[in-house]
Design an enzyme around this catalytic site. Sequence first.
Site, PDB file in Angstrom:
ATOM      1  N   ALA A  33      80.164  46.399  30.265  1.00 17.36           N
ATOM      2  CA  ALA A  33      79.859  47.538  31.148  1.00 17.36           C
ATOM      3  C   ALA A  33      81.113  48.332  31.505  1.00 17.36           C
ATOM      4  O   ALA A  33      81.027  49.491  31.900  1.00 17.36           O
ATOM      5  CB  ALA A  33      79.190  47.032  32.413  1.00 17.36           C
ATOM      6  N   ALA A  43      66.684  41.825  49.560  1.00 15.65           N
ATOM      7  CA  ALA A  43      65.650  41.914  50.598  1.00 15.65           C
ATOM      8  C   ALA A  43      64.460  41.073  50.155  1.00 15.65           C
ATOM      9  O   ALA A  43      63.992  41.214  49.014  1.00 15.65           O
ATOM     10  CB  ALA A  43      65.221  43.362  50.795  1.00 15.65           C
ATOM     11  N   ARG A  49      64.060  31.220  51.935  1.00 14.79           N
ATOM     12  CA  ARG A  49      64.002  30.885  50.509  1.00 14.79           C
ATOM     13  C   ARG A  49      65.048  31.709  49.738  1.00 14.79           C
ATOM     14  O   ARG A  49      65.764  31.204  48.880  1.00 14.79           O
ATOM     15  CB  ARG A  49      62.601  31.151  49.957  1.00 14.79           C
ATOM     16  CG  ARG A  49      62.303  30.494  48.612  1.00 14.79           C
ATOM     17  CD  ARG A  49      60.938  30.882  48.090  1.00 14.79           C
ATOM     18  NE  ARG A  49      60.733  32.333  48.170  1.00 14.79           N
ATOM     19  CZ  ARG A  49      61.159  33.193  47.249  1.00 14.79           C
ATOM     20  NH1 ARG A  49      61.766  32.763  46.160  1.00 14.79           N
ATOM     21  NH2 ARG A  49      60.975  34.489  47.404  1.00 14.79           N
ATOM     22  N   GLY A 134      58.825  41.988  28.468  1.00 11.90           N
ATOM     23  CA  GLY A 134      59.867  41.144  29.061  1.00 11.90           C
ATOM     24  C   GLY A 134      61.227  41.290  28.408  1.00 11.90           C
ATOM     25  O   GLY A 134      61.865  42.338  28.503  1.00 11.90           O
ATOM     26  N   ILE A 136      62.110  41.463  25.263  1.00 13.10           N
ATOM     27  CA  ILE A 136      62.244  42.210  23.998  1.00 13.10           C
ATOM     28  C   ILE A 136      62.718  43.628  24.321  1.00 13.10           C
ATOM     29  O   ILE A 136      62.081  44.310  25.113  1.00 13.10           O
ATOM     30  CB  ILE A 136      60.892  42.308  23.250  1.00 13.10           C
ATOM     31  CG1 ILE A 136      60.291  40.915  23.008  1.00 13.10           C
ATOM     32  CG2 ILE A 136      61.042  43.076  21.952  1.00 13.10           C
ATOM     33  CD1 ILE A 136      58.899  40.953  22.377  1.00 13.10           C
ATOM     34  N   GLU A 190      47.981  32.854  35.808  1.00 13.20           N
ATOM     35  CA  GLU A 190      48.035  32.989  37.267  1.00 13.20           C
ATOM     36  C   GLU A 190      46.736  32.447  37.876  1.00 13.20           C
ATOM     37  O   GLU A 190      45.701  32.407  37.205  1.00 13.20           O
ATOM     38  CB  GLU A 190      48.108  34.478  37.634  1.00 13.20           C
ATOM     39  CG  GLU A 190      49.167  35.251  36.895  1.00 13.20           C
ATOM     40  CD  GLU A 190      50.426  35.402  37.712  1.00 13.20           C
ATOM     41  OE1 GLU A 190      50.402  35.049  38.901  1.00 13.20           O
ATOM     42  OE2 GLU A 190      51.431  35.848  37.143  1.00 13.20           O
ATOM     43  N   ASP A 201      47.015  44.438  32.221  1.00 12.66           N
ATOM     44  CA  ASP A 201      48.474  44.320  32.098  1.00 12.66           C
ATOM     45  C   ASP A 201      48.935  44.882  30.744  1.00 12.66           C
ATOM     46  O   ASP A 201      49.897  45.656  30.678  1.00 12.66           O
ATOM     47  CB  ASP A 201      48.868  42.840  32.251  1.00 12.66           C
ATOM     48  CG  ASP A 201      50.339  42.609  32.003  1.00 12.66           C
ATOM     49  OD1 ASP A 201      51.151  42.965  32.882  1.00 12.66           O
ATOM     50  OD2 ASP A 201      50.697  42.081  30.933  1.00 12.66           O
ATOM     51  N   LYS A 205      51.373  48.350  29.777  1.00 15.28           N
ATOM     52  CA  LYS A 205      52.523  48.358  28.867  1.00 15.28           C
ATOM     53  C   LYS A 205      52.285  49.311  27.692  1.00 15.28           C
ATOM     54  O   LYS A 205      53.189  50.037  27.271  1.00 15.28           O
ATOM     55  CB  LYS A 205      52.785  46.932  28.368  1.00 15.28           C
ATOM     56  CG  LYS A 205      53.196  45.983  29.503  1.00 15.28           C
ATOM     57  CD  LYS A 205      53.103  44.522  29.076  1.00 15.28           C
ATOM     58  CE  LYS A 205      53.438  43.565  30.204  1.00 15.28           C
ATOM     59  NZ  LYS A 205      53.091  42.168  29.899  1.00 15.28           N
ATOM     60  N   GLY A 311      58.931  35.377  32.067  1.00 12.63           N
ATOM     61  CA  GLY A 311      59.823  34.263  32.411  1.00 12.63           C
ATOM     62  C   GLY A 311      61.084  34.763  33.072  1.00 12.63           C
ATOM     63  O   GLY A 311      61.472  35.932  32.913  1.00 12.63           O
TER      64      GLY A 311
HETATM   65  N1  HSE Z   1      51.504  38.331  32.950  1.00 15.35           N
HETATM   66  C1  HSE Z   1      52.221  38.880  31.853  1.00 15.35           C
HETATM   67  C2  HSE Z   1      51.939  38.071  30.608  1.00 15.35           C
HETATM   68  C3  HSE Z   1      53.708  38.947  32.037  1.00 15.35           C
HETATM   69  O1  HSE Z   1      51.175  37.118  30.636  1.00 15.35           O
HETATM   70  O2  HSE Z   1      52.507  38.408  29.576  1.00 15.35           O
HETATM   71  C4  HSE Z   1      54.109  40.053  32.955  1.00 15.35           C
HETATM   72  O3  HSE Z   1      53.624  41.280  32.517  1.00 15.35           O
END
Ligand code: HSE
Length: 445
Positions: A33, A43, A49, A134, A136, A190, A201, A205, A311
């Site tokens: 950088a 925050a 935690r 994620g 990639i 989840e 989801d 994307k 992850g």
């Molecule tokens: N819940 C998503 C997945 C990851 O299972 O790929 C976050 O977008």
Amino acid sequence: MKPIQVGLLGIGTVGSGTFTVLNRNQEEIRRRAGRGIEISMVADLDVERARGIVGDRARVVADAREVIANPEIDIVVELIGGYGIAKTLVLEAIAAGKHVVTANKALLAVHGTEIFEAARAQGVMVAFEAAVAGGIPIIKALREGLTANRIEWVAGIINGTTNFILSEMRSKGLDFAAVLKQAQALGYAEADPTFDIEGVDAAHKATIMSAIAFGVPVQFDKAYVEGITALQAADIRYAEQLGYRIKLLGITKRRDDLATAPGGAGGIELRVHPTLVPSQRLIANVEGAMNAVVVQGDAVGSTLYYGKGAGAEPTASAVIADLVDITRLHTADPDHRVPHLAFQPGSLQDTPILAIDEVVTSFYLRLQVADQAGVLARITGILAEHDISIDAVLQRESAEGEKQTDLIILTHDTVEGRMRAALAQMQALPTVLAPIVRIRKEELK
Ligand code: HSE
């Protein structure tokens, strides 16, 4: 030079991964950088935690607005998620002149136009590599690495949860509900997996990739979204016998053919649905929770990007890449930075996103039919009436004395509206004994 100062909003899985990786690789990152990158404020509503994660290396507060108001903070990283408070805080951070890094695909897919316009007006960057697939670097690839190309289509496995479920269904021959329960018990899905299993989801994307690939605004409301909840083990098995795997794909495709039709202005397909893909394609062999995206460009041809789509550290890898980009570019003239959506804001086009009835694909059909003379002829007759050409037919061998059978038909490409009309006619036949299963098929050549 003093390290660039970063404030994290939310320190859950991705936030703590970002903290860990930034600390572990700080020397390498500084060399890249040209300057250190330091998370100096965090925050989180759960202050205790958060303190447990960052120790005394960053100031922890409960109120995100304290981070935004701090003049020492250069970059705000939003890791809260959702369209509610996250949207307000991102807009407030932009208004306060902060650069923003976010992993929030839902926010950008739905409110991206407003957010990018606010950022442009303020001369700040909004970076979002972590929002799609994620770890990639697909945003970087689409926006910069492939910038010479006219992108033709993008197709990706961009939800790990559903890919894990589909892999388990195929390898163990189980139905959706059983695998979902297992996936939840193992922490792969989840407690409320609705956004994943219903395809939402993935559609967030795909919407972002569509905007960057074709230079159009983000338009989640125009995306066609179908999840995997209705998939049956039988169809995964039949698909396999025919040389295909079923994947939940996010697809966006340029349809120049429409531009030449009378009054046609061209169009863009934007859709998420279970899809038969030839087993020999690399993307068909992406198993478990992994992600992969294929991009077809006119110059480069087909390129494939594979890796972990979720992850702590894989997503942190993308967040930190954005932090490095901003650190390198924040003193540059805003007009000379890479545009948020790859195309200059004044050059975005209003090419329409096509309704699903206008989409062109081929189909897998499974019909439970009475095993008697003339049934197949009647069905193929209906397809012919709608100008739908058949590619392959498979009939399950009936057991001794059985009066019904499964008929599997693969078609060639057709306009979806035509298939819908043909399906209604076939479904009305007295010899068709159950709801017809139809799954779209893509050759991805
Ligand atoms: N819940 C998503 C997945 C990851 O299972 O790929 C976050 O977008």
